[in-house]
Design a protein around this motif. Structure first.
Motif, PDB file in Angstrom:
ATOM      1  N   GLU A 153       0.895  -1.167  -0.043  1.00 52.45           N
ATOM      2  CA  GLU A 153      -0.128  -0.084   0.092  1.00 52.45           C
ATOM      3  C   GLU A 153       0.822   1.405  -0.062  1.00 52.45           C
ATOM      4  O   GLU A 153       1.916   1.351  -0.728  1.00 52.45           O
ATOM      5  N   ASP A 154       0.450   2.396   1.021  1.00 53.64           N
ATOM      6  CA  ASP A 154       1.375   3.427   1.099  1.00 53.64           C
ATOM      7  C   ASP A 154       2.628   3.283   1.811  1.00 53.64           C
ATOM      8  O   ASP A 154       3.683   4.165   1.155  1.00 53.64           O
ATOM      9  N   GLY A 155       3.077   2.279   2.231  1.00 54.00           N
ATOM     10  CA  GLY A 155       4.322   1.814   2.979  1.00 54.00           C
ATOM     11  C   GLY A 155       4.801   2.821   4.126  1.00 54.00           C
ATOM     12  O   GLY A 155       5.927   3.114   4.412  1.00 54.00           O
ATOM     13  N   LEU A 156       3.817   3.827   4.680  1.00 58.74           N
ATOM     14  CA  LEU A 156       4.181   4.646   5.483  1.00 58.74           C
ATOM     15  C   LEU A 156       4.736   3.834   6.623  1.00 58.74           C
ATOM     16  O   LEU A 156       5.856   4.300   7.348  1.00 58.74           O
ATOM     17  N   ALA A 157       3.909   2.887   7.458  1.00 53.65           N
ATOM     18  CA  ALA A 157       4.249   2.564   8.793  1.00 53.65           C
ATOM     19  C   ALA A 157       5.592   1.611   8.561  1.00 53.65           C
ATOM     20  O   ALA A 157       6.528   1.827   9.485  1.00 53.65           O
ATOM     21  N   ASP A 158       5.743   0.844   7.313  1.00 51.90           N
ATOM     22  CA  ASP A 158       7.031   0.034   7.139  1.00 51.90           C
ATOM     23  C   ASP A 158       8.260   0.966   6.851  1.00 51.90           C
ATOM     24  O   ASP A 158       9.239   0.814   7.240  1.00 51.90           O
ATOM     25  N   SER A 159       7.970   1.992   6.065  1.00 56.51           N
ATOM     26  CA  SER A 159       9.196   2.953   5.844  1.00 56.51           C
ATOM     27  C   SER A 159       9.624   3.364   7.121  1.00 56.51           C
ATOM     28  O   SER A 159      10.660   3.809   7.167  1.00 56.51           O
ATOM     29  N   LEU A 160       8.711   4.014   8.140  1.00 57.96           N
ATOM     30  CA  LEU A 160       9.143   4.664   9.191  1.00 57.96           C
ATOM     31  C   LEU A 160       9.614   3.885  10.236  1.00 57.96           C
ATOM     32  O   LEU A 160      10.956   3.919  10.711  1.00 57.96           O
ATOM     33  N   ASP A 161       9.441   2.606  10.302  1.00 58.19           N
ATOM     34  CA  ASP A 161      10.032   1.406  11.230  1.00 58.19           C
ATOM     35  C   ASP A 161      11.194   1.156  10.555  1.00 58.19           C
ATOM     36  O   ASP A 161      12.221   0.695  11.393  1.00 58.19           O
ATOM     37  N   PHE A 162      11.311   0.828   9.328  1.00 63.10           N
ATOM     38  CA  PHE A 162      12.471   0.547   8.667  1.00 63.10           C
ATOM     39  C   PHE A 162      13.705   1.595   9.033  1.00 63.10           C
ATOM     40  O   PHE A 162      14.566   1.282   9.273  1.00 63.10           O
ATOM     41  N   TRP A 163      13.217   2.988   8.672  1.00 60.34           N
ATOM     42  CA  TRP A 163      14.014   4.101   8.984  1.00 60.34           C
ATOM     43  C   TRP A 163      14.594   3.929  10.397  1.00 60.34           C
ATOM     44  O   TRP A 163      15.965   4.193  10.626  1.00 60.34           O
ATOM     45  N   ASN A 164      13.660   4.049  11.323  1.00 64.83           N
ATOM     46  CA  ASN A 164      14.308   4.034  12.765  1.00 64.83           C
ATOM     47  C   ASN A 164      15.121   2.717  12.986  1.00 64.83           C
ATOM     48  O   ASN A 164      15.653   2.986  13.921  1.00 64.83           O
ATOM     49  N   THR A 165      14.709   1.484  12.693  1.00 69.45           N
ATOM     50  CA  THR A 165      15.710   0.447  13.095  1.00 69.45           C
ATOM     51  C   THR A 165      17.106   0.570  12.315  1.00 69.45           C
ATOM     52  O   THR A 165      18.028   0.376  13.154  1.00 69.45           O
ATOM     53  N   ARG A 166      17.027   1.210  11.169  1.00 69.64           N
ATOM     54  CA  ARG A 166      18.329   1.668  10.616  1.00 69.64           C
ATOM     55  C   ARG A 166      19.097   2.569  11.308  1.00 69.64           C
ATOM     56  O   ARG A 166      20.334   2.428  11.447  1.00 69.64           O
ATOM     57  N   ALA A 167      18.356   3.522  11.743  1.00 69.28           N
ATOM     58  CA  ALA A 167      18.913   4.555  12.545  1.00 69.28           C
ATOM     59  C   ALA A 167      19.707   4.130  13.580  1.00 69.28           C
ATOM     60  O   ALA A 167      20.699   4.650  14.107  1.00 69.28           O
ATOM     61  N   LEU A 168      18.932   3.330  14.362  1.00 67.95           N
ATOM     62  CA  LEU A 168      19.892   2.577  15.623  1.00 67.95           C
ATOM     63  C   LEU A 168      20.626   1.557  15.264  1.00 67.95           C
ATOM     64  O   LEU A 168      21.308   1.132  16.137  1.00 67.95           O
ATOM     65  N   ARG A 169      20.726   0.900  14.080  1.00 71.74           N
ATOM     66  CA  ARG A 169      21.590  -0.119  13.737  1.00 71.74           C
ATOM     67  C   ARG A 169      23.022   0.231  13.823  1.00 71.74           C
ATOM     68  O   ARG A 169      23.354   1.527  13.214  1.00 71.74           O
ATOM     69  N   PRO A 170      23.936  -0.238  14.511  1.00 72.52           N
ATOM     70  CA  PRO A 170      25.226   0.051  14.645  1.00 72.52           C
ATOM     71  C   PRO A 170      25.986   0.104  13.358  1.00 72.52           C
ATOM     72  O   PRO A 170      25.520  -0.759  12.164  1.00 72.52           O
ATOM     73  N   VAL A 171      26.640   0.950  12.761  1.00 70.64           N
ATOM     74  CA  VAL A 171      27.043   1.346  11.379  1.00 70.64           C
ATOM     75  C   VAL A 171      28.264   0.282  11.038  1.00 70.64           C
ATOM     76  O   VAL A 171      28.297  -0.439  10.022  1.00 70.64           O
ATOM     77  N   ALA A 213      14.979 -12.623   7.959  1.00 72.25           N
ATOM     78  CA  ALA A 213      13.611 -12.159   8.789  1.00 72.25           C
ATOM     79  C   ALA A 213      13.022 -11.348   7.951  1.00 72.25           C
ATOM     80  O   ALA A 213      13.076  -9.985   7.809  1.00 72.25           O
ATOM     81  N   LEU A 214      11.789 -11.838   7.661  1.00 74.13           N
ATOM     82  CA  LEU A 214      10.735 -11.107   6.888  1.00 74.13           C
ATOM     83  C   LEU A 214       9.840 -10.298   7.966  1.00 74.13           C
ATOM     84  O   LEU A 214       9.258 -11.051   8.484  1.00 74.13           O
ATOM     85  N   VAL A 215       9.786  -8.950   7.641  1.00 75.18           N
ATOM     86  CA  VAL A 215       9.083  -8.171   8.691  1.00 75.18           C
ATOM     87  C   VAL A 215       8.019  -7.138   7.781  1.00 75.18           C
ATOM     88  O   VAL A 215       8.504  -6.650   6.698  1.00 75.18           O
ATOM     89  N   SER A 216       6.881  -7.164   8.365  1.00 73.03           N
ATOM     90  CA  SER A 216       6.034  -5.863   7.729  1.00 73.03           C
ATOM     91  C   SER A 216       4.866  -5.461   8.662  1.00 73.03           C
ATOM     92  O   SER A 216       4.540  -6.381   9.686  1.00 73.03           O
ATOM     93  N   ARG A 217       4.583  -4.369   8.641  1.00 69.07           N
ATOM     94  CA  ARG A 217       3.424  -3.808   9.424  1.00 69.07           C
ATOM     95  C   ARG A 217       2.193  -3.549   8.391  1.00 69.07           C
ATOM     96  O   ARG A 217       1.140  -3.471   9.078  1.00 69.07           O
ATOM     97  N   SER A 218       2.429  -3.930   7.070  1.00 70.81           N
ATOM     98  CA  SER A 218       1.154  -3.749   6.334  1.00 70.81           C
ATOM     99  C   SER A 218       1.185  -5.084   5.324  1.00 70.81           C
ATOM    100  O   SER A 218      -0.227  -5.197   4.870  1.00 70.81           O
ATOM    101  N   ALA A 219       1.972  -5.847   5.249  1.00 73.65           N
ATOM    102  CA  ALA A 219       1.943  -7.081   4.430  1.00 73.65           C
ATOM    103  C   ALA A 219       1.205  -8.288   5.363  1.00 73.65           C
ATOM    104  O   ALA A 219       1.506  -8.512   6.624  1.00 73.65           O
TER     105      ALA A 219
END
Length: 746
Positions: A153-171, A213-219
């Motif tokens: 769909e619009d991908g808002l919830a998944d895009s936001l959670d993906f972004w924040n998980t990546r933001a906290l992931r050590p580089v 690990a397959l993760v989704s808030r919309s699928a």
């Protein structure tokens, strides 16, 4: 890429988003489109400043730089991709966009499959924002499954959670690939994409499970399985795991597996510390500013600003309070236990002046922060003067404190009567202190021989008294007995004569009575006697124990304080305890800690801005008192530290003699440690050799010759020594088992 994006609702932030802000260690919040009042409330709850997005371009408010300012390009013919600002949201989350007002080295792509392929290569515009990004310390699980987010769909919830998980992931310190993809209806048309994913999975060691690990808030689960099938993945019920295995297992092989019930959040919500570190030496002056000069490790391609954090020996032990930071530098702030300064613009070579306060200066500043006036109390002045004369940590030694208390001259009945009269008349404490000072030298100071010392083990009596003399707190002498008036008096050794005279009647006296030979007697000097009479020794004993536990500490042994509302109080101990502010009360007897006293003490510690409240007594503190104090401290957010007889005057125990089993155990541990060091294939330094020998001897310090001999043997016969050690370990294990079996039969 390390900046989280959180959603401001009418009730504030969700628990997960608040956690993201705290773990990310952000410096400020940027209000994108939330209600300004709501943004202010959220910022206040997080104790962070907030700035409107529209103000971010204003030079006086904030300054940043393009990612190109720190990025090092290898080939400008192949720039990273960026998403169109009008494209799907998931593409913007994956690659980032290009600001129309900035010239940035990126190519805007319109092809959906490129956003999948470039993620596999870590070559997106957003990835460039972590070039030269550093993490000097991070806690991570090591290796985890590949995390594949699916946005329908619009991908808002998944895009936001993906972004924040990546933001906290050590580089740098975690092996955790992450992808954000659309559903199977789109991905199945990407030519060779399943092969490229399989190539990535096959390049990873088998240190985790499953592969994906397959993760989704919309699928839906069915949609996730459909995408997994398009990528050639197999479902599994294998127990999930993440981490590191030594030695490294072989690379993973097809078929690659997936699960849909894993949450990657648990793998990233761990402690981390940001920054590219560098180190340098600096000459520090205790009485003035010190200039710090160093080359900063990040290379900038243009005009930029940066935050620099400092830590090291000169800052250790200082409390992280704003006023202490300003003592070091007017613009400094504490962040993550370190001192932070902003540099704008920042150059390759940096120079800054800092003044590093000593702990006594910092203690004075802490009192200035919360009081109108403060000064050492009359007892505190005595304690400070006594510690200047000698190291009061000697009170922790066996028998020293008990000997000093035993030699303290008791108050006379007349003095007690006069003090009680002044107290009944409402006289101020200053009058009481003056009377005590006037009476301090009127009575004969108590003196005792070593064998009459109470509460001290016989084997410690003489040593304790001699230690007091070495400190300058006591003196030796002889006792003279007058045959006329039968009075006894103390004669210091340096004043003895062949025929002593009675200080009372003047008659010729003697240093002995009958056939008893003269014995050496001891008494406190007048100043120490007065300090002990004022109850200072328990204070100094407690301070000595606190400093023994945490040497980077400084305390005042009694302080009179006046607060802004005119209220005056006296605090027994106040100071810095290895970076924390400690305040508290010391009693000679724990029975004095009733509930009213505890409430007064805890309230005073809170008002003084303490982190730790101290409850101390030379006698045992009961559980009921401890529980009451803990409840009071928890109610106002204070830590509680209790010191009583068990900590201050522990019974002396002789070490049990080592047994054969002890010796075998020491040797086995040392051999295993040495074998482990050699298996790493690195040179073994002299310090490691010394530690091995110390372990083998049960804690005894090795002599230089032993260290030299073992160091030479390891360097000359390294390969043979490793094989010999493995055989020795087997032999020791066999010997220990046989010894244990023999002891069981006895």
């Amino acid at each position: 890429m390390t900046e989280p994006i959180v959603e401001a609702s009418t009730s504030g932030l969700s628990e997960q988003h608040e956690q993201a802000v705290r773990i990310a260690g952000v410096e400020a919040l940027v209000n994108v489109d939330a209600d300004p009042l709501a943004a202010e409330e959220i910022a206040e709850s997080l104790r962070l400043p907030v700035v409107a997005l529209a103000d971010m371009r204003k030079y006086a408010v904030a300054f940043t730089c393009s990612p190109d300012g720190v990025r090092e390009f290898t080939d400008r013919s192949y720039p990273p991709i960026a998403a169109s600002l009008d494209g799907p949201l998931w593409q913007l989350a994956v690659a980032g966009g290009v600001d129309p007002g900035q010239r940035e080295h990126a190519r805007v792509s319109e092809r959906q499959d490129e956003f999948g392929r470039y993620q596999l290569q870590s070559d997106t515009r957003i990835q460039g924002t972590v070039d030269q990004f550093g993490e000097y310390r991070s806690t991570t699980p090591g290796h985890t499954p590949l995390v594949l987010w699916v946005a329908e769909e619009d991908g808002l919830a998944d895009s936001l959670d993906f972004w924040n998980t990546r933001a906290l992931r050590p580089v740098d310190t975690i092996d955790m690939p992450m992808l954000l993809l659309p559903g199977a209806n789109v991905v199945r048309h990407w030519l060779d994409f399943p092969k490229q994913v399989a190539h990535l999975l096959a390049s990873r060691p088998g240190r985790f499970a499953p592969d994906v690990a397959l993760v989704s808030r919309s699928a839906s689960p069915g949609q996730l399985r459909e995408l997994a099938s398009a990528l050639g993945l197999d479902a599994t019920n294998e127990e999930p795991r993440a981490g590191v295995r030594i030695p490294a297992p072989p690379a993973r092989t097809a078929p690659f597996t997936f699960r849909t019930d894993l949450d990657p959040w648990d793998w990233v919500t761990l402690e981390r510390h940001y920054g590219v570190p560098t180190s340098f030496d600096v000459q520090v002056f205790a009485d003035g500013p010190s200039t710090l000069r160093f080359a900063q490790p990040v290379r900038f391609n243009g005009h930029a600003g940066a935050l620099v954090r400092f830590w090291g020996e000169p800052l250790l032990g200082l409390p992280a309070r704003p006023s202490i930071a300003r003592l070091v530098h007017p613009d400094a702030q504490w962040r993550d236990g370190k001192l932070q300064l902003a540099f704008l613009p920042i150059s390759h070579q940096l120079a800054v002046q800092m003044t590093f306060p000593l702990l006594p200066q910092a203690t004075e500043q802490l009192l200035d922060d919360v009081t109108v006036t403060h000064q050492l109390s009359s007892a505190g002045r005595l304690g400070a003067a006594l510690t200047e004369r000698a190291d009061s940590s000697a009170l922790l030694e066996p028998g020293i404190y008990e000997a000093a208390i035993a030699l303290t001259t008791p108050r006379s009945k007349e003095l007690m009567k006069r003090l009680q009269e002044l107290r009944a008349d409402g006289s101020p404490d200053a009058d009481l202190a003056e009377l005590a000072a006037a009476w301090g030298g009127r009575s004969e100071r108590r003196y005792l021989p070593a064998n009459k010392l109470p509460n001290v083990r016989a084997e410690d009596q003489a040593a304790a008294l001699e230690r007091l003399c070495a400190l300058g707190w006591a003196e030796r002498g002889l006792e003279s007995t007058c045959p006329s008036c039968a009075s006894r008096s103390f004669v210091p050794l340096n004043q003895t004569s062949g025929s002593p005279r009675c200080p009372g009647c003047g008659a010729v006296s003697a240093y002995q009575s009958g056939s008893v030979p003269p014995a050496v007697h001891y008494r406190l000097d007048s100043f120490t006697d007065r300090a002990s009479d004022n109850g200072l020794l328990p204070h100094l004993l407690v301070i000595a124990e606190l400093c023994r536990r945490k040497p980077r500490s400084h305390f005042l042994p009694g302080t009179d304080v006046t607060f802004g509302d005119g209220r005056q109080e006296e605090v027994d101990i106040f100071g810095i305890w290895d970076g924390k502010v400690l305040s508290g009360e010391v009693k000679t007897s724990a029975s004095e800690f009733d509930e009213a006293q505890l409430r007064r003490d805890v309230a005073l510690s809170q008002r003084l801005g303490a982190d730790v409240h101290l409850l101390a007594s030379v006698t045992p503190v009961g559980q009921e008192v401890r529980d009451t104090a803990r409840e009071l401290c928890e109610a106002v957010g204070l830590e509680l530290e209790v010191l009583d007889q068990a900590a201050l005057r522990p019974p002396a125990h002789k070490a049990a003699p080592a047994t054969a089993a002890d010796g075998l155990g020491w040797l086995r541990t040392a051999t295993a440690d040495l074998a482990s060091l050699m298996e790493k294939g690195r040179p073994i330094n002299r310090g490691q050799v010394a530690q091995i020998l110390k372990t083998a001897s049960g804690g005894g310090a090795p002599v230089l010759g032993h260290i030299e001999a073992l160091s030479w043997a390891l360097s000359e016969h390294g390969d043979g020594a490793a094989e010999l050690l493995r055989g020795l370990l087997d032999a020791l294990d066999t010997t220990i088992r046989e010894h244990d079996a023999a002891k069981q039969k006895e």
